[in-house]
Structures are given as structure tokens and as C-alpha cells.
Scaffold this active site. Structure first.
Site, short mmCIF file in Angstrom:
data_model
loop_
_atom_site.label_atom_id
_atom_site.label_comp_id
_atom_site.label_asym_id
_atom_site.label_seq_id
_atom_site.Cartn_x
_atom_site.Cartn_y
_atom_site.Cartn_z
N LYS A 54 0.85 -1.21 0.00
CA LYS A 54 0.00 0.00 0.00
C LYS A 54 0.88 1.24 0.00
O LYS A 54 0.64 2.19 -0.76
CB LYS A 54 -0.86 0.05 1.27
CG LYS A 54 -2.13 -0.73 1.20
CD LYS A 54 -2.85 -0.63 2.55
CE LYS A 54 -3.82 -1.78 2.67
NZ LYS A 54 -4.24 -2.04 4.05
N GLN A 98 -5.42 -1.43 9.63
CA GLN A 98 -5.13 -2.77 9.11
C GLN A 98 -5.68 -3.83 10.07
O GLN A 98 -5.39 -3.81 11.26
CB GLN A 98 -3.62 -2.93 8.92
CG GLN A 98 -3.18 -4.24 8.31
CD GLN A 98 -3.70 -4.44 6.89
OE1 GLN A 98 -3.72 -3.51 6.08
NE2 GLN A 98 -4.16 -5.63 6.59
N ASP A 121 -12.00 2.36 3.04
CA ASP A 121 -12.24 0.92 2.91
C ASP A 121 -13.72 0.63 2.67
O ASP A 121 -14.08 -0.46 2.21
CB ASP A 121 -11.82 0.21 4.22
CG ASP A 121 -10.57 -0.62 4.05
OD1 ASP A 121 -10.20 -0.90 2.88
OD2 ASP A 121 -9.96 -1.00 5.06
#
Ligand code: NAD
Length: 301
Positions: A54, A98, A121
Site C-alpha cells: 500500500k 489494518q 475501505d
């Protein structure tokens, strides 16, 4: 017949080039770049390798990237405090926590604390609701389903009126992609069926699919005879079925298989995604696109 391959590795490059162009333009016209923070708790090796990818992608696109690594014993209150800090930070447009988090932290509480307008997300209940309503309400479609839809559209598969069958009803893949494909609009407008562990005659439903999206996490679940000739098959499954030594690095790497018997299915399908190299590369790509869009929403452009 041998199916056309739908490659996430290629589609990723098209989308990332588009995002990079937009970042340059916005920087020139407005003097800002998209800001993404990734909060990583502990040292889970799978999370570290995902987060590293990422970071690399965000840098390549010219984003502001903040890597906030926290010790595994951070308290829930401290983590909530961090999220509050980034919610208020004007240079941050996307906040990513995460997963998985350590057991002493309530994952739901943490994810729900993220400002829905920075939830790139797309897992916050507000964004799940926006996705359900559809159209201009949608801000951040969840990244893997968004990637699947891009793959279908960019490979020229007709979705309007198509029979779409989704295998799996998880909150991160099955339910959202089913919801996205039934909305009225471009790249959707399909007739959608969701099948799952309690479905009778899985094969009957799969055989009707013009577009078959499989996200079960069961290697080789979908047999070639379940595929309608000419169908588009999107295999989301990523299953570790063993290990091998990499020719490039000499290190041990996982052997990955999808949920579809690829070798046989490609002789029947019209188009198909491989595993690896199919849906996999799309998730981070769409995370970058959502972060760019978050900045664009803020700027009203
Ligand atoms: P999950 O375990 O949360 O959900 C799987 C779903 O499949 C469940 O709803 C279950 O009802 C259904 N299912 C399982 N076995 C079945 C069977 N035998 N028959 C019918 N339905 C069955 O999994 P998930 O998070 O949705 O992920 C699914 C797969 O996709 C996994 O292999 C995962 O690794 C992969 N995945 C890949 C990406 C990516 O490539 N970027 C992202 C997310 C998930």
C-alpha cells in the site's frame, strides 16, 4: 474455446495511471495531494507485507502517505484517540486500520470511530448504507467489490440484464458486489442471485450465470460443468494449497489456487480471471482511487 483472460495486473496499471494523472492535475490546480494514513497494530507478517505494498503504491502516485505503526499492547482508548486525531487532520483524506487487530481491542468499535467521509475501505455502516441506496449516495464502494466491477466493465462484458450469480455472502465481498451489480446504472443493472453454504443445488444456479462471481474461499469449489459456455467468470478466491521455491528469489512462497478449477473452466468460459494475477491486484488499486475520490469530494470537484 479458450477464454479471454481478465488480468488484474493489466487493469491495475490503467487505473493507477489515471489516478496519477488526476493527482498531478489537482496538485497543480489546488496545491493539495490525497493523504492516506495506515494504522498498523503489532507485527503480523501478512499485514506487514500488505501494508508495505500500500505504501509503495501511494508513493508511486504522489500521495501523502503516513505509516503509523503501533505496538501490539496499545490500548483501545489510545487507538480511538489516534483515529480521532486523523479524523481532524485536514491533510488526511483516507484512514485505514489494518485488520486483524489484537484480541483486547474491539474491531467494530474502532472501525465505527473512523469518520465515514474518510472511510476509504467502505466498511463503516454509513458507507454500507450509502452503497445499498446506490447512485450518487455512494462515496466509497468497498475495494475488492469495486475492483471486480471495474474488471467486468473494462473487459467489455455486458452487465445490463445479465444473470449475475455471486457465490458467497460475506460483508467484504459477496454482499457488496451483489448489491452493486443490481443497482440501476453503468456496469450494473443485472439480475442478481446470491448463493451460499445453505443453498440447495449450487450447480443449478451457477449454470444460469452470464457473470459468475465466486468468493467462497474453497479451492476448486466451482466445477467446469457448472459454467455456462461463454460466461464471464470472476474468481475472487485466494487459497494457499502448498509451498514452492520462487524461481526469482529462491525463497519459499505460497502456491495459490482460486475457487474455480481454472484449467478446465478456461475452455468453457468466455472470459475468466486467473489466480494469482486476477482480482488480487485490484484491492489496493481501488483503495487509492477511493482516497483520491475522498479528496475530490472535499474539494467539490
Ligand atoms: P468468508 O469466509 O467471509 O465468506 C465466504 C462465503 O462463501 C460465506 O458467505 C459462505 O457462505 C460461502 N461459502 C463457503 N463455502 C461454501 C460452499 N461450499 N458453498 C457455497 N458457499 C460457500 O470469505 P471472504 O472474505 O468473502 O473471502 C472469500 C475468498 O476471497 C477467500 O478465498 C479470500 O481469501 C478471497 N479474497 C480475496 C481478495 C482479493 O483478492 N483482493 C479480497 C477478499 C477476499
Amino acid at each position: 474455446m479458450t477464454a479471454k483472460l481478465i488480468l488484474g495486473t493489466e487493469i491495475r496499471e490503467q487505473i493507477l495511471a489515471e489516478v496519477a494523472d488526476e493527482v498531478k492535475q489537482i496538485k497543480a490546480n489546488h496545491g493539495v495531494v490525497p493523504g492516506l494514513v495506515t494504522i498498523l497494530v503489532g507485527e503480523n507478517p501478512a499485514s506487514i507485507s500488505y501494508v508495505t505494498l500500500k505504501i509503495e503504491t501511494a508513493h508511486r502516485l504522489g500521495f501523502k502517505e503516513v505509516q503509523d505503526s503501533q505496538k501490539v499492547d496499545i490500548t483501545e482508548a489510545q487507538l480511538l484517540g489516534l483515529i480521532d486525531k486523523y479524523n481532524k487532520d485536514d491533510s488526511i483524506h483516507g484512514i485505514l486500520v489494518q485488520l486483524p487487530l489484537p484480541k483486547h481491542i474491539d474491531e467494530k468499535k474502532v472501525l465505527n470511530a473512523i469518520d465515514p467521509d474518510k472511510d476509504v475501505d467502505g466498511f463503516h455502516p454509513v458507507n454500507v448504507g450509502r452503497l445499498m441506496i446506490g447512485g450518487s449516495e455512494v462515496k466509497f464502494p468497498p475495494c475488492t467489490p469495486a475492483g471486480i466491477q471495474e474488471m467486468i466493465v473494462r473487459s467489455g462484458v455486458e452487465t445490463k440484464g445479465a444473470e449475475v450469480v455471486v457465490v458467497g455472502r460475506s460483508n467484504i465481498v459477496g454482499k457488496p458486489i451483489a448489491n452493486m451489480m443490481l443497482q440501476k446504472g453503468k456496469g450494473a443493472n443485472s439480475t442478481v442471485t446470491i448463493v451460499h453454504t445453505a443453498t440447495k443445488n449450487l450447480d443449478f444456479h451457477c449454470k444460469r450465470a452470464d457473470i459468475l462471481i465466486v468468493a467462497a474461499g474453497v479451492p476448486g469449489l466451482v466445477k467446469p460443468e457448472w459454467i455456462k459456455p461463454g460466461a464471464c467468470v470472476i474468481d475472487v478466491g485466494v487459497n494457499r494449497v502448498g509451498e514452492k521455491v520462487s524461481e526469482k528469489t529462491g525463497k519459499k512462497i505460497a502456491i495459490l489456487r482460486g475457487d474455480v478449477d481454472f484449467d478446465a473452466a478456461k475452455e468453457i468460459a468466455g472470459s475468466i480471471t486467473p489466480v494469482p494475477g486476477g482480482v488480487g491486484p485490484m484491492t489496493i488499486t481501488m483503495l487509492m482511487k477511493n482516497t483520491l475520490n475522498s479528496l475530490k469530494f472535499k474539494l467539490g470537484i
